[in-house]
Design a protein around this motif. Structure first.
Motif: not given
Length: 142
Positions: A50-63, A67-74, A19-25
């Motif tokens: 982060l590993r959360f029991h039997n899955s993962y969280l990916v935490i990334n900044n807004e942006g 080049d691989d998603k040219p019209d998408v804002w996070a 699960h990807l979370l786009i965050v401010r910090d």
């Protein structure tokens, strides 16, 4: 809850759902998921993983676009009271998880509520993402 997870970087059976979370910090969010929910940090940042029991969280900044998603804002949720996505965490004892996560600083919207086929409650992360914590009590029997 199972505590083992497949290898994030080399899935054994073809893929691993995260699960990807786009965050401010990133640091603030990583600390919340580690401290309150007990997730294990696999990678500190860019992105944090982060590993959360039997899955993962990916935490990334807004942006902006890449080049691989040219019209998408996070972007993190701009209105936390408007739900477009949420994490659902299924547990065997919702009251115990509620008590534990509250003791670690989790702020729940309500205490666990019994809805007949499940008992559930919700909390928010620092960016407003909704996290449902639920215990099935017959939901698959219907």
């Amino acid at each position: 809850m199972a505590s083992t997870a497949p290898d994030y970087f080399r899935p054994e059976d073809g893929f691993v759902l995260t699960h990807l979370l786009i965050v401010r910090d990133v640091d603030r969010s990583r600390e919340f998921y580690q401290r309150v929910l007990g997730a294990a940090v696999v990678r500190e940042r860019e992105p944090a993983i982060l590993r959360f029991h039997n899955s993962y969280l990916v935490i990334n900044n807004e942006g902006g676009p890449t080049d691989d998603k040219p019209d998408v804002w996070a972007q993190a949720p701009s209105e936390p009271d408007r739900l477009s996505a949420a994490m659902n965490v299924r547990v065997t004892d919702v009251q115990a998880v509620y008590d534990l996560w509250r003791s670690r600083g989790g702020q729940f919207l309500t205490e666990p509520k019994d809805h007949g086929v499940e008992i559930r409650c919700y909390l928010r992360d620092p960016d407003g993402y909704l996290i449902e914590v639920g215990q099935g009590t017959g939901i698959l029997a219907e």
